[in-house]
Design a protein around this motif. Structure first.
Motif, PDB file in Angstrom:
ATOM      1  N   ARG A 283      -1.767  -3.299   8.837  1.00  0.00           N
ATOM      2  CA  ARG A 283      -1.886  -4.553   8.083  1.00  0.00           C
ATOM      3  C   ARG A 283      -2.026  -5.695   9.079  1.00  0.00           C
TER       4      ARG A 283
ATOM      5  N   LEU B 277       1.821  -0.984   8.043  1.00  0.00           N
ATOM      6  CA  LEU B 277       2.290  -1.215   6.672  1.00  0.00           C
ATOM      7  C   LEU B 277       3.629  -0.526   6.418  1.00  0.00           C
TER       8      LEU B 277
ATOM      9  N   THR C 292      -1.112   4.181   1.047  1.00  0.00           N
ATOM     10  CA  THR C 292      -0.238   3.363   1.903  1.00  0.00           C
ATOM     11  C   THR C 292       0.183   4.082   3.185  1.00  0.00           C
TER      12      THR C 292
ATOM     13  N   LEU D   8      -4.161  -4.233  -2.081  1.00  0.00           N
ATOM     14  CA  LEU D   8      -4.213  -4.220  -0.614  1.00  0.00           C
ATOM     15  C   LEU D   8      -5.631  -3.968  -0.080  1.00  0.00           C
TER      16      LEU D   8
ATOM     17  N   ALA E 296      -6.554  -6.121   2.712  1.00  0.00           N
ATOM     18  CA  ALA E 296      -5.405  -6.545   3.516  1.00  0.00           C
ATOM     19  C   ALA E 296      -5.038  -5.512   4.574  1.00  0.00           C
ATOM     20  N   ILE E 297      -5.422  -4.265   4.333  1.00  0.00           N
ATOM     21  CA  ILE E 297      -5.073  -3.204   5.289  1.00  0.00           C
ATOM     22  C   ILE E 297      -6.317  -2.388   5.639  1.00  0.00           C
TER      23      ILE E 297
END
Lengths: 386, 386
Positions: free
Chosen positions: B302, B288, B143, B330, B333-334
């Motif tokens: 993101r 994000l 992340t 994710l 998505a990212i």
């Protein structure tokens, strides 16, 4: 600053691709062993394509200047008359070599940043009907000018029986070259520019017309005698000790060119030139050469709002980005960006982004990102009709 | 496209500096020979600085995951209770390893893209007073979040006698780490991230408190038993065959860090983070993590105006620029950009310039150059008061 990192964006030597580095790490083999003969056999066809010739391309352990000297010593001697198109420092080098051999030189000198025209060649030949050879520089590294060698060759043919001899050092491998079709009689180049190798190799090819002159010449020197290299090459060999590790690198460099496709390589260089030029135009910073004369391999910039030497210093200190200065009277008046060989449009974007910061630090208040944006726009429009 | 060229901008493995590559080309030496002992002796002090500890940093042939497993198997076993801060896929990995050993896990799970807070740690410790160890991830690679380990360590100390065990894989070497001062009991990391090496080495250090627990533990496995490495390291040796070429590379990587200065290395990573984040903010593309939680080594983006997977495909096809996708829920998505280790502000500018083109090709009508300009502005303002 992060050590061990350098962005080498001078017009040669240029960065060497990792796979070429690996190929050069090959342990030594005997230079008269079958491995070396097989290596030379594998290399031969690829060089012909890059030169645009059906003639064999000879390989020498030597620098680009050894190629210029070889072209001189194999074809002309004391008392002969020649014409040299001097468009910058490397045209000047031909004159210096010819002087060293007592050759009578008629110079056509252009302003630095301009190409020589076929009309100038025609005029000089008419004025000097005894001319045995015309010497020209394909890409004049000192100014980023690409001379129109196809048209120059035509002019030489139309007006005379002189040989047309071309220094292709800073562009062959990155630009279209049709040696046979255009009528270049001798073409020489070096390894450390668009050929993606370290310095140390020199390549040369001769037309049938040139070979006739060379064979009739009784003073061809010794180390650079083209006939020795031609005769040995037929047996996949060299007359003297070759630079073996560079030959292994050359094999891989040719493989990279063939994998990408030589047409693609040429387009990539055109694109890098267009991106670079668009950026400086967008920033309002003058270029030395005009669009028609600009080389796909090197761009010379002539700033009027900041000091070129200051910029180079800043770029080295901030990023270890190395761009070249000018030569002779343009030493600190211009800076030159190499974009040839192992260089990509992405590298051009990076160079431009770093240079924009450098320009600000050198004292000109440009709009950040504007040059990069112009280059990006060119990239996105590539292949579109102009 | 130019072959042989790749821009590796994933959050590890990261590019390896040329001088480290050369160091790794060292011919093999016997791993019980004096050369290897001398090599280990030279390496030892540098790793301590990077970890921020006076403890010896042990060196293992293994991946980062072997480090997580080592931290588990040396300290806890079946039936023990632990707390794991799960802020993403690598927090989750601690849970999986602990499950494999039958350890009872109390999870603190945050939304992906957020850090865990000291308050959450305090609350969990109060709720679970039998907790033997608290596990946390320093930089959550999945992340791009940097957890506040200094504050988490304080929370653990305030509330309990539990060990505080930290996975430092994707940041140690690129961020400030004060293991001793902050009170981290076990810190582990891998070689292929900010340490500028290929994968294959794992590093770990333990506090005196941790050593007490480890020595009392009778089930420490075999290969990953910390006491074996500690005892051998005192004699500049390893209990099992070391990855010798990687050790030569490590010596040079440490030298590079020391030549730049570790404080400078940390500032460079902060700068690269700030440049990257400023660019996406200027382009109006969501990040994000928020500013407070963002890691200096990896940035997760993101997008809401284009498809992240499409962008990654375009960047690979156009430039051979490799950025990472997301993980688990994710995944598409990212996308994640690594900017750690052998990476410079100039590399960030290049990555951003290529990504802007990629975004246009992926279908969002951003203004070209705008992100690059924002990053350039950050670069020019570095060192200025915020």
């Amino acid at each position: 600053m992060l050590k061990d990192q350098q962005y080498l964006r001078i017009p040669g030597p240029t960065p060497v691709p990792p796979s070429v580095q690996r190929a050069m790490a090959q342990p030594m083999v005997g230079h008269r062993a079958s491995e070396t003969a097989e290596l030379i056999r594998r290399i031969r066809p690829g060089l012909k394509k890059v030169f645009g010739t059906e003639q064999d391309v000879m390989i020498f352990a030597g620098s680009g200047t050894s190629g210029l000297e070889a072209a001189v010593v194999n074809t002309v001697g004391e008392g002969d008359e020649v014409i040299v198109a001097v468009t910058g420092a490397f045209g000047r080098r031909f004159v210096k070599i010819l002087d060293a051999y007592g050759v009578t030189v008629h110079e056509i000198e252009t302003e630095w940043g301009q190409s020589v025209s076929p009309e100038e060649i025609r005029g000089a030949l008419r004025k000097n009907p005894e001319t045995k050879a015309v010497f020209a520089t394909f890409c004049e590294t000192s100014t980023g000018v690409l001379n129109p060698v196809a048209e120059l060759a035509q002019a030489v043919r139309d007006e005379s029986d002189a040989l047309f001899i071309v220094d292709g050092v800073s562009c062959i491998g990155g630009v279209e070259s049709k040696m046979d079709e255009w009528g270049i009689d001798i073409l020489v180049t070096g390894s450390q520019k668009a050929m993606m190798l370290p310095g140390g190799l020199m390549f040369a090819a001769c037309s049938d017309r040139a070979w006739k002159v060379i064979e009739e010449n009784t003073r061809r020197g010794f180390y650079l005698d083209f006939t020795k290299y031609r005769d040995n090459l037929k047996k996949d060999s060299t007359p003297f000790t070759p630079a073996t590790s560079l030959l292994y690198g050359l094999e891989q460099a040719i493989r990279l060119i063939e994998e990408e496709g030589f047409g693609e390589v040429i387009s990539r260089h055109e694109l890098m030139k267009d991106m670079t030029r668009a950026a400086f135009k967008a920033l309002g910073i003058p270029l030395l050469a005009n669009d028609e004369d600009a080389s796909p391999t090197v761009t010379a910039v002539r700033p009027d709002g900041f000091d070129a030497a200051k910029l180079r210093k800043v770029l080295k200190e901030e990023f270890n980005l190395i761009v070249a200065g000018g030569q002779e009277h343009l030493k600190d008046a211009i800076f030159r960006i190499g974009h040839m060989g192992y260089a990509s449009p992405g590298d051009v974007l990076q160079t431009l982004a770093m240079i924009e910061i450098g320009i600000r630090k050198a004292g000109q208040e440009i709009e950040l990102g504007k040059g990069v944006a112009a280059a990006q726009q060119i990239y996105l429009g590539k292949g579109d009709p102009q």
